[in-house]
Design an enzyme around this catalytic site. Sequence first.
Site, short mmCIF file in Angstrom:
data_model
loop_
_atom_site.label_atom_id
_atom_site.label_comp_id
_atom_site.label_asym_id
_atom_site.label_seq_id
_atom_site.Cartn_x
_atom_site.Cartn_y
_atom_site.Cartn_z
N ILE A 1 0.92 -1.10 0.04
CA ILE A 1 0.07 0.02 0.04
C ILE A 1 0.87 1.24 0.03
O ILE A 1 0.46 2.52 -0.66
CB ILE A 1 -0.91 0.03 1.40
CG1 ILE A 1 -1.51 -1.49 1.55
CG2 ILE A 1 -1.86 1.09 1.21
CD1 ILE A 1 -2.41 -1.77 0.02
N GLU A 2 1.99 1.03 0.69
CA GLU A 2 2.82 2.48 0.88
C GLU A 2 3.61 2.76 -0.29
O GLU A 2 3.63 3.92 -0.95
CB GLU A 2 3.69 2.18 2.04
CG GLU A 2 2.82 2.30 3.46
CD GLU A 2 2.76 3.56 3.95
OE1 GLU A 2 3.11 4.76 3.14
OE2 GLU A 2 1.86 3.92 4.70
N SER A 3 4.19 1.70 -0.94
CA SER A 3 5.18 1.92 -1.83
C SER A 3 5.22 1.15 -3.12
O SER A 3 6.28 1.13 -3.92
CB SER A 3 6.64 1.94 -1.28
OG SER A 3 6.97 0.64 -0.85
#
Length: 533
Positions: free
Chosen positions: A151-153
Amino acid sequence: MKLLLHFAAILLSLWLAGCASTSTTAPNGLRETYALATVPPESGVRAANNPPGLRAPVYPSGGLRALPSVELTTLPVRALTPPTDMWDRIRRGFAMPDLDNDLVHDREQWYSSRPDYVQRMTDRGSKYLFYIVEELERRGMPTELALLPFIESAFNPQAVSSAQAAGMWQFMPATGKHFELTQNMFRDERRDVLASTRAALDYLQKLYDMFGDWQLALAAYNWGEGSVSRAIAKNKKLGLGTSYSDLKMPMETQFYVPKLQAVKNIVADPARFNTTLPELGNHPYFQTVDIRHDIDVSVAAKLAEVPLDDFRALNPSASKPVLLAAGTSQILLPWDNAEIFQANLEAYGGGRLASWTAWVAPSTLKPSDAAERFGMSENELREVNGIRGRMLIKAGSTLLVRRAGSVTEDVSDHVADNGQLSLAPEVVLRKTMVKAGKKDGVVSLARRYRLNASDVAGWNNVSTSAAFKVGQKVVVYLPVRAQAPHNTARVAKRSNSNNNKGSTTARAPTRNKVVVSRTKVAPAKRGTRVTMR
């Protein structure tokens, strides 16, 4: 005869005494005798007619009463063999409450309709998942958190957001420093696989301890713990719920946990979403190898017999072409290549491992002057050190330069841990207010005035992706052009007149260059000249 009858009477007495008691094993393991309890007449239990001194067996009478229910706690059953598939191991550790709403379904549809994107994410994540899951299990944390970098990167350790968050766990600079992630010109541990994972799990555990709820902890990881705390306090004051779904949050945070839930659901049952996850064995992908001397990144990859891109994927914090042993004491290599690296390093024969070293500027100077000192081109020095535009190198700055053949010492601990590059613009800047036009934003205004977008964003306290309203006043600092004095026209007119008379031509006033020493300028009054020291 009398003696024989007396002996028989004693035996009969002993036999009757044995019938009136029962022998059992006490809790301490000793043999003890317990007499049968006397049944009270009001108990409703009928006893047989007994001779005096004897207690008969007890028989129940009347209806039977239900026994009280007792809740039994069972220990988890552990498999005798570990799972062979990494995805299966992650599924077994799911421990967070599920979220089921329209946003989750929307993200499920989004991911499942993009198989190529999911494939790229999982391919990148395959290098890091084993290590992350190991750390989560060691800490007793839910294994869903291993999916958070999706989700983050998208599991890209080189990812940088518009707000300057970096790495696969997306740490902001200040938050990274709070969790002891080194950030200097030689390395950025927000991108380091081991260091950033340690910091991310420390932060997530802290947030869970603060809120007692994993969904709120994740919201705080994305939005900030202060923002979540204020939202909870506001809802309490209004008598509203304080769960993740109850809070009023920015759109990005509203989608944050649903994104993770959607990825979790796909991992839990890929066939349901027509998704195929790549095969991922439950074994380490990499191991650590110590380095004792400075070594070029290209040389390290060659000795490990690993493609340069793969080497950088495992060692993403090394943004420069050299690894400094004083700052980077170990590197990550694919499991089978670690031994190859050690063998090739020993057989290298004492050749020079590093062609770069660090140099601290003793005074403020131009990039061209610094490059000339080390036999480098100005473009090469600018590129390797990230120097843009018309800038000066301030005294005390650390530069990466070509290593002369006579240099045998590695870079010191102090320089490797504290090296910073400080630049200063070569021109005088003046604060100017400009009005934004239609569809103007930070990027378009920066391009129009030939400025750096990050500087424009910083001067106006916005992100580099921010847009401005039509007519909004925007702060920019523009170079000051030298202006002729008020009597320039008269001087020029007199010069022309003298020329007509055959006299000497008057020279125009010389423009003096004013040097400033900071790229980001403090706000000043409109129209005033800003000179920095």
